[in-house]
Write a protein that holds these residues in place. Structure first.
Motif, PDB file in Angstrom:
ATOM      1  N   ALA A 149       0.755  -1.177  -0.092  1.00 17.46           N
ATOM      2  CA  ALA A 149      -0.028   0.160  -0.054  1.00 17.46           C
ATOM      3  C   ALA A 149       0.794   1.336   0.075  1.00 17.46           C
ATOM      4  N   GLY A 150       2.283   1.095   0.130  1.00 16.20           N
ATOM      5  CA  GLY A 150       3.011   2.250   0.128  1.00 16.20           C
ATOM      6  C   GLY A 150       3.139   2.740  -1.224  1.00 16.20           C
ATOM      7  N   GLY A 151       4.003   3.862  -1.529  1.00  9.93           N
ATOM      8  CA  GLY A 151       4.515   4.521  -2.747  1.00  9.93           C
ATOM      9  C   GLY A 151       4.822   3.384  -3.793  1.00  9.93           C
ATOM     10  N   VAL A 152       6.127   2.906  -3.451  1.00  8.26           N
ATOM     11  CA  VAL A 152       6.461   1.903  -4.580  1.00  8.26           C
ATOM     12  C   VAL A 152       5.886   0.497  -4.550  1.00  8.26           C
ATOM     13  N   GLY A 153       5.324   0.120  -3.374  1.00  7.31           N
ATOM     14  CA  GLY A 153       4.592  -1.067  -3.429  1.00  7.31           C
ATOM     15  C   GLY A 153       3.226  -1.044  -4.304  1.00  7.31           C
ATOM     16  N   LEU A 154       2.632   0.063  -4.157  1.00  7.19           N
ATOM     17  CA  LEU A 154       1.392   0.384  -5.093  1.00  7.19           C
ATOM     18  C   LEU A 154       1.661   0.432  -6.261  1.00  7.19           C
ATOM     19  N   ALA A 155       2.782   1.121  -6.618  1.00  6.64           N
ATOM     20  CA  ALA A 155       3.028   1.255  -8.081  1.00  6.64           C
ATOM     21  C   ALA A 155       3.573  -0.028  -8.733  1.00  6.64           C
ATOM     22  N   ALA A 156       4.011  -0.890  -7.849  1.00  6.53           N
ATOM     23  CA  ALA A 156       4.384  -2.314  -8.255  1.00  6.53           C
ATOM     24  C   ALA A 156       3.182  -3.234  -8.307  1.00  6.53           C
ATOM     25  N   VAL A 157       2.105  -3.061  -7.738  1.00  7.10           N
ATOM     26  CA  VAL A 157       0.661  -3.592  -7.965  1.00  7.10           C
ATOM     27  C   VAL A 157       0.432  -3.090  -9.191  1.00  7.10           C
ATOM     28  N   ARG A 174      -5.756  -4.287   7.770  1.00  9.05           N
ATOM     29  CA  ARG A 174      -6.801  -4.430   6.826  1.00  9.05           C
ATOM     30  C   ARG A 174      -7.230  -3.103   5.947  1.00  9.05           C
ATOM     31  N   ASP A 175      -7.019  -2.064   6.608  1.00 11.02           N
ATOM     32  CA  ASP A 175      -7.660  -0.878   6.062  1.00 11.02           C
ATOM     33  C   ASP A 175      -7.068  -0.462   4.998  1.00 11.02           C
ATOM     34  N   LYS A 176      -5.727  -1.107   4.670  1.00  5.95           N
ATOM     35  CA  LYS A 176      -5.030  -0.827   3.325  1.00  5.95           C
ATOM     36  C   LYS A 176      -5.704  -2.073   2.136  1.00  5.95           C
ATOM     37  N   ALA A 177      -6.367  -2.877   2.379  1.00  3.20           N
ATOM     38  CA  ALA A 177      -7.044  -3.967   1.620  1.00  3.20           C
ATOM     39  C   ALA A 177      -7.502  -3.105   0.067  1.00  3.20           C
ATOM     40  N   ALA A 178      -8.567  -2.253   0.617  1.00  2.00           N
ATOM     41  CA  ALA A 178      -9.245  -1.698  -0.557  1.00  2.00           C
ATOM     42  C   ALA A 178      -8.330  -1.035  -1.788  1.00  2.00           C
ATOM     43  N   VAL A 179      -7.144  -0.199  -1.174  1.00  2.00           N
ATOM     44  CA  VAL A 179      -6.589   0.398  -2.138  1.00  2.00           C
ATOM     45  C   VAL A 179      -5.887  -0.417  -3.233  1.00  2.00           C
ATOM     46  N   VAL A 180      -5.317  -1.552  -2.578  1.00  2.00           N
ATOM     47  CA  VAL A 180      -4.322  -2.463  -3.398  1.00  2.00           C
ATOM     48  C   VAL A 180      -5.082  -3.171  -4.418  1.00  2.00           C
ATOM     49  N   ARG A 181      -6.486  -3.625  -3.643  1.00  2.00           N
ATOM     50  CA  ARG A 181      -7.309  -4.242  -4.778  1.00  2.00           C
ATOM     51  C   ARG A 181      -7.753  -3.323  -5.803  1.00  2.00           C
ATOM     52  N   ASP A 182      -7.955  -2.150  -5.501  1.00  2.00           N
ATOM     53  CA  ASP A 182      -8.341  -1.068  -6.623  1.00  2.00           C
ATOM     54  C   ASP A 182      -7.339  -1.200  -7.808  1.00  2.00           C
ATOM     55  N   ARG A 183      -5.943  -1.078  -7.373  1.00  2.00           N
ATOM     56  CA  ARG A 183      -5.022  -1.126  -8.386  1.00  2.00           C
ATOM     57  C   ARG A 183      -4.445  -2.442  -8.909  1.00  2.00           C
ATOM     58  N   GLY A 184      -5.331  -3.366  -8.734  1.00  2.00           N
ATOM     59  CA  GLY A 184      -5.021  -4.789  -9.439  1.00  2.00           C
ATOM     60  C   GLY A 184      -4.946  -6.011  -8.630  1.00  2.00           C
ATOM     61  N   ALA A 185      -4.734  -5.941  -7.285  1.00  5.00           N
ATOM     62  CA  ALA A 185      -4.293  -7.095  -6.551  1.00  5.00           C
ATOM     63  C   ALA A 185      -5.394  -8.121  -6.485  1.00  5.00           C
ATOM     64  N   GLU A 186      -5.201  -9.245  -6.877  1.00  4.52           N
ATOM     65  CA  GLU A 186      -6.314 -10.354  -6.940  1.00  4.52           C
ATOM     66  C   GLU A 186      -6.401 -11.057  -5.502  1.00  4.52           C
ATOM     67  N   HIS A 187      -5.457 -10.995  -4.792  1.00  3.80           N
ATOM     68  CA  HIS A 187      -5.559 -11.351  -3.398  1.00  3.80           C
ATOM     69  C   HIS A 187      -4.849 -10.605  -2.478  1.00  3.80           C
ATOM     70  N   VAL A 188      -5.188 -10.332  -1.253  1.00  5.73           N
ATOM     71  CA  VAL A 188      -4.367  -9.675  -0.230  1.00  5.73           C
ATOM     72  C   VAL A 188      -4.280 -10.528   1.037  1.00  5.73           C
ATOM     73  N   LEU A 291      -1.413   3.212 -16.501  1.00  2.85           N
ATOM     74  CA  LEU A 291      -1.249   3.219 -15.156  1.00  2.85           C
ATOM     75  C   LEU A 291      -1.822   4.329 -14.465  1.00  2.85           C
ATOM     76  N   ARG A 292      -2.248   4.084 -12.924  1.00  2.00           N
ATOM     77  CA  ARG A 292      -3.079   4.830 -12.131  1.00  2.00           C
ATOM     78  C   ARG A 292      -2.315   5.222 -10.946  1.00  2.00           C
ATOM     79  N   PRO A 293      -1.404   6.013 -10.939  1.00  2.00           N
ATOM     80  CA  PRO A 293      -0.738   6.521  -9.758  1.00  2.00           C
ATOM     81  C   PRO A 293      -1.893   6.986  -8.680  1.00  2.00           C
ATOM     82  N   HIS A 294      -1.745   6.464  -7.233  1.00  2.00           N
ATOM     83  CA  HIS A 294      -2.442   7.014  -6.227  1.00  2.00           C
ATOM     84  C   HIS A 294      -1.912   7.893  -5.380  1.00  2.00           C
ATOM     85  N   VAL A 295      -2.307   9.223  -5.381  1.00  2.00           N
ATOM     86  CA  VAL A 295      -2.121  10.078  -4.493  1.00  2.00           C
ATOM     87  C   VAL A 295      -3.081  10.143  -3.200  1.00  2.00           C
TER      88      VAL A 295
END
Length: 336
Positions: A149-157, A174-188, A291-295
């Protein structure tokens, strides 16, 4: 000019806004009026004196910025005064003006705003170098990203999804699960609540992951050293937990997997043309929406302490960005 200055290294960074002399561009440099600047974990570590390099004090923190070119060196050919750009350097972004090498400056597509642009180069450049150059990630492979869910991590997802990988994201809460799913994570996987090795085995049918990008280190890295697939690539990017791990040599031997580092900043300095081409390709993909950077947060640069606090407490999701200048706002103090 005004800038955020670091006067001493400390666990609680000693920073304040003050006046300093504007940097002078060299022959191969670009001078940029900064409108937005990213805040990264690297910036925090450097201000704490815990990064691999220590700038001479006092210094201006910040690796990445976006704004408008105000001058160029005599040997610069790709940029002109008035161009909208993103740029990067080891430090200097948290100021009204930043100087960066031409090779670490990238033009902005028309639809990319300064806040988004400031969040691209370091995060996505690191992710691209790790996934494409070092790990050679292939479509259909399984990618596990820790600190996702961090800057580089979310970019990698986001980039892993774009490359056609099956992405599994590791997060600390768990509060970070939604943002990583939104960027393409199939599982968290919430590795503070679950047994990481067991969950990886379950999700991969005991096979393990093809590529792991690890930002955490410590026990998480140790678990992934035993959770790689045959021929996999385990890529350490950092050690956010503070513990630098080691790996028993029999583990990569038994599954014929590789442990390969991905120090993007050093690579970019050694291969400036390749790095510049990669930056432009990534920014074009941002411009087209592929690609969709998340600010996660944008705040006035006077609130830099709040921004650093978000990183220290591991509360940031995606990039935190400081708003420095507004469009049309004159620089205070000119070039002095």
């Amino acid at each position: 000019m005004k800038a955020i200055l670091c006067a001493s290294f400390a666990d609680e960074p000693q920073l304040q806004i003050g006046e300093t002399i504007a940097p002078t561009p060299g022959r191969h440099d670009v001078e940029v009026a900064v409108h937005a600047a990213a805040v990264s974990f690297m910036d925090l570590l450097m201000a704490q004196g815990r990064y691999q390099m220590r700038p001479e004090l006092p210094y201006v923190p910040g690796t990445d910025a976006a704004g408008v070119v105000v001058s160029v060196g005599a040997k610069v050919t790709r940029f002109h005064v008035g161009d909208r750009v993103a740029c990067g350097n080891w430090h200097g972004a948290w100021a009204e003006r930043m100087v960066a090498p031409e090779s670490s400056t990238v033009p902005l597509p028309a639809g990319v705003d300064f806040q988004t642009a400031a969040a691209v180069r370091y995060a996505y450049g690191t992710a691209r170098y790790a996934l494409v150059t070092q790990a050679r990630l292939q479509a259909g492979e399984t990618l596990f990203v820790t600190g996702a869910a961090g800057g580089v991590g979310l970019a990698a997802v986001d980039l892993g999804r774009h490359l056609g990988a099956r992405v599994i994201a590791g997060v600390g809460s768990r509060d970070k699960a939604a943002v990583v799913r939104d960027r393409g994570a199939e599982h968290v996987i919430v590795y503070t609540e679950e047994v990481l090795r067991e969950r990886i085995r379950s999700l991969t049918g005991d096979r393990g992951v093809d590529v792991c990008l690890d930002h955490v280190g410590g026990d998480v890295f140790a678990a992934m050293a035993r959770s790689m697939a045959w021929g996999g690539r385990l890529v350490p990017l950092g050690f956010a937990c503070g513990q630098i791990p080691s790996v028993a040599a029999n583990l990569p031997l038994l599954k014929n997997y590789s442990v390969v580092g991905a120090y993007w900043g050093a690579w970019a300095e050694r291969h400036p043309r390749e790095s510049a081409a990669a930056d432009e390709a990534l920014m074009r993909l941002v411009g087209t929406g592929e690609l969709r950077p998340h600010v996660g947060r944008t705040m006035s640069w006077e609130n830099f302490a709040v921004a650093l606090g978000l990183l220290r407490r591991r509360e940031a999701q995606g990039r935190v960005v400081l708003q420095v200048l507004q469009p049309g706002q004159p620089l205070n103090g000119g070039s002095s």
